[in-house]
Design a protein around this motif. Structure first.
Motif, PDB file in Angstrom:
ATOM      1  N   VAL A 328       0.854  -1.198   0.000  1.00 43.60           N
ATOM      2  CA  VAL A 328       0.000   0.000   0.000  1.00 43.60           C
ATOM      3  C   VAL A 328       0.889   1.247   0.000  1.00 43.60           C
ATOM      4  O   VAL A 328       2.101   1.151   0.201  1.00 43.60           O
ATOM      5  N   GLY A 329       0.284   2.395  -0.190  1.00 40.80           N
ATOM      6  CA  GLY A 329       1.046   3.641  -0.166  1.00 40.80           C
ATOM      7  C   GLY A 329       2.150   3.613  -1.226  1.00 40.80           C
ATOM      8  O   GLY A 329       1.875   3.332  -2.401  1.00 40.80           O
ATOM      9  N   PRO A 330       3.403   3.835  -0.841  1.00 39.27           N
ATOM     10  CA  PRO A 330       4.481   3.880  -1.833  1.00 39.27           C
ATOM     11  C   PRO A 330       4.974   2.494  -2.247  1.00 39.27           C
ATOM     12  O   PRO A 330       5.883   2.392  -3.074  1.00 39.27           O
ATOM     13  N   LEU A 356       9.303   6.680   6.958  1.00 33.62           N
ATOM     14  CA  LEU A 356       8.909   5.717   7.996  1.00 33.62           C
ATOM     15  C   LEU A 356       9.554   6.070   9.329  1.00 33.62           C
ATOM     16  O   LEU A 356       8.902   6.029  10.374  1.00 33.62           O
ATOM     17  N   LEU A 357      10.836   6.442   9.269  1.00 31.09           N
ATOM     18  CA  LEU A 357      11.538   6.781  10.516  1.00 31.09           C
ATOM     19  C   LEU A 357      10.880   7.994  11.184  1.00 31.09           C
ATOM     20  O   LEU A 357      10.734   8.038  12.407  1.00 31.09           O
ATOM     21  N   ALA A 358      10.446   8.936  10.370  1.00 31.24           N
ATOM     22  CA  ALA A 358       9.749  10.106  10.926  1.00 31.24           C
ATOM     23  C   ALA A 358       8.450   9.688  11.608  1.00 31.24           C
ATOM     24  O   ALA A 358       7.934  10.392  12.475  1.00 31.24           O
ATOM     25  N   LEU A 392       2.567   3.383   6.072  1.00 31.23           N
ATOM     26  CA  LEU A 392       2.709   3.418   4.612  1.00 31.23           C
ATOM     27  C   LEU A 392       1.526   4.139   3.960  1.00 31.23           C
ATOM     28  O   LEU A 392       1.689   4.926   3.018  1.00 31.23           O
ATOM     29  N   LEU A 393       0.326   3.878   4.492  1.00 28.31           N
ATOM     30  CA  LEU A 393      -0.863   4.560   3.948  1.00 28.31           C
ATOM     31  C   LEU A 393      -0.749   6.068   4.194  1.00 28.31           C
ATOM     32  O   LEU A 393      -1.105   6.882   3.323  1.00 28.31           O
TER      33      LEU A 393
END
Ligand SMILES: Cc1ncc(COP(=O)(O)O)c(C=O)c1O
Length: 397
Positions: A328-330, A356-358, A392-393
């Motif tokens: 999903v997402g990227p 993701l880390l953020a 991810l979304l």
């Protein structure tokens, strides 16, 4: 620089978050993450954040952090007998080897314990050269086998990028991944060994597949070369079976493994089939620290936990959930096997890694710029996978 000037050089500046001056060799790119503690699958940072660790210290923390039985096994061994040379027989060393052979479920006759993945691979090559009397090795394109002279010689691209030794110690050729038709030209009666990661790690969580591995086995048998599986990263349960050799139903002559083997206590192993073990001679191989009692206690504790906590089943189900929920997402697609997951991203994986880390999730990258690599602890739960999906979304396509 002479010794005097080295001593009088002022200490390097402290990093942003720690008061300790930084004398470490600056050879590792650093994630913007200051980890001070960890438990389970969570990392605690100096600034008070909790980060979900889907990188597992580069595939090492199979049991996660602070596993009580693993801690107790190492502490008990430290109290009882912290070290003895390989010239002295130790029950804990015998037990670790026996547990590893039984865990593998493969026709393995002998185990040689060492300290690192590269060292395990060097020793596997040494056995192959000794047994065959040949000097050539075939490896696979995009492989990673370590940084010592022999292991780096069989690592794809190392010679051009960071080899650092004046010449290669033996002849090496490379076979394109999954290209069974290309094998015969590179694997001949001059080949001592073929070395392959059944699932490449650094190369992008790339699964070689059973047909290619079977074709390598058949060609090795036809020309009298030995087949080595480098399971330093994909072994010890990460693919949902004890070793990828079991997953693909192909038995190599030797398997090397490390990383998850000690769950962070440094250790590695070379597993040998009976035919290879037959060629062992006194003092043919050696090491000071390899097979140390504390490493062996850690290995026993890891295998105990994998078996008693049914972690292979857990790896299989969590791995399936990541593949069904997280495209999903990227993320466009997935590759790899088990919890050595490659997520193919629509934009550079580095950007997705940072995003993701953020959002409080640490993933890994790979040599493939569009593959985000996940190497989480085996104790990952379905709720953690849902956190990844949500992040991810939120990042979006
Ligand atoms: C497949 C594989 N082989 C060998 C190595 C080298 O292991 P070590 O760094 O313990 O020498 C690695 C390390 O990442 C690896 O992934």
């Amino acid at each position: 620089m002479n010794a005097q000037s080295a001593l009088t050089t002022s200490p390097p500046a402290a990093s942003d978050t720690s008061a300790v001056p930084d004398y470490l060799a600056p050879v590792f790119a650093q994630y913007p993450l200051d980890v001070v503690a960890a438990s389970g699958v969570w990392l605690d940072t100096r600034d008070g954040r909790r980060v979900l660790d889907l990188y597992g210290g580069h595939a090492v923390a199979a049991l996660g952090y602070g596993h009580p039985a693993w801690i107790e096994a190492i502490a008990r061994q430290a109290r009882t007998l912290s070290f003895q040379t390989n010239a002295v027989q130790l029950e804990v060393r015998l037990r670790a080897a026996e547990r590893l052979v039984r865990f593998s479920g493969l026709d393995i006759a002998r185990v040689f314990f060492v300290n690192s993945g590269a060292e395990a691979n060097e020793n596997a090559l040494k056995m192959a050269f000794t047994i065959t009397g040949r000097t050539q090795v075939a490896a696979i394109e995009h492989s990673f086998h370590g940084r010592t002279a022999g292991a780096a010689a069989i690592t794809w691209g190392a010679a051009g990028k960071w080899y650092g030794f004046p010449r290669l110690p033996f002849d090496v050729s490379f076979i394109p991944r999954r290209d069974a038709n290309a094998i015969a030209a590179q694997v001949t009666s001059a080949t001592a060994a073929v070395i392959v990661e059944p699932v490449q790690g650094v190369g992008g969580a790339f699964d070689m597949g059973a047909p290619f591995l079977r074709a390598l086995r058949e060609r090795c048998d036809a020309v009298g070369a030995l087949l080595i599986f480098d399971e330093v990263q994909c072994g010890m349960g990460r693919v949902g079976e004890p070793f990828a050799a079991r997953l693909y139903g192909v038995l190599p002559d030797m398997i090397t493994t490390a990383k998850a083997l000690g769950n962070g206590f440094p250790c590695a192993a070379l597993l040998m089939t009976p035919a290879v073990a037959h060629a062992l001679r006194l003092e043919a191989l050696g090491t000071t620290f390899g097979g140390g009692p504390m490493a062996c206690a850690a290995i026993e504790a890891v295998i105990d936990a994998i078996e008693s906590e049914h972690l292979l089943e857990r790896v299989r189900s969590t791995a399936a959930q990541i593949r069904s929920r997280c495209i999903v997402g990227p993320v466009l697609a997935h590759q790899g096997a088990g919890l050595l997951v490659g997520l193919r991203t629509a934009r550079p994986a580095k950007e997705v890694h940072a995003a993701l880390l953020a959002r409080g999730i640490l993933a890994g990258s790979s040599a493939d710029p569009s593959i985000l690599r996940l190497l989480p602890p085996f104790i990952l739960e379905s709720g953690h996978v849902e956190l990844l999906r949500e992040a991810l979304l939120d990042i979006g396509g």
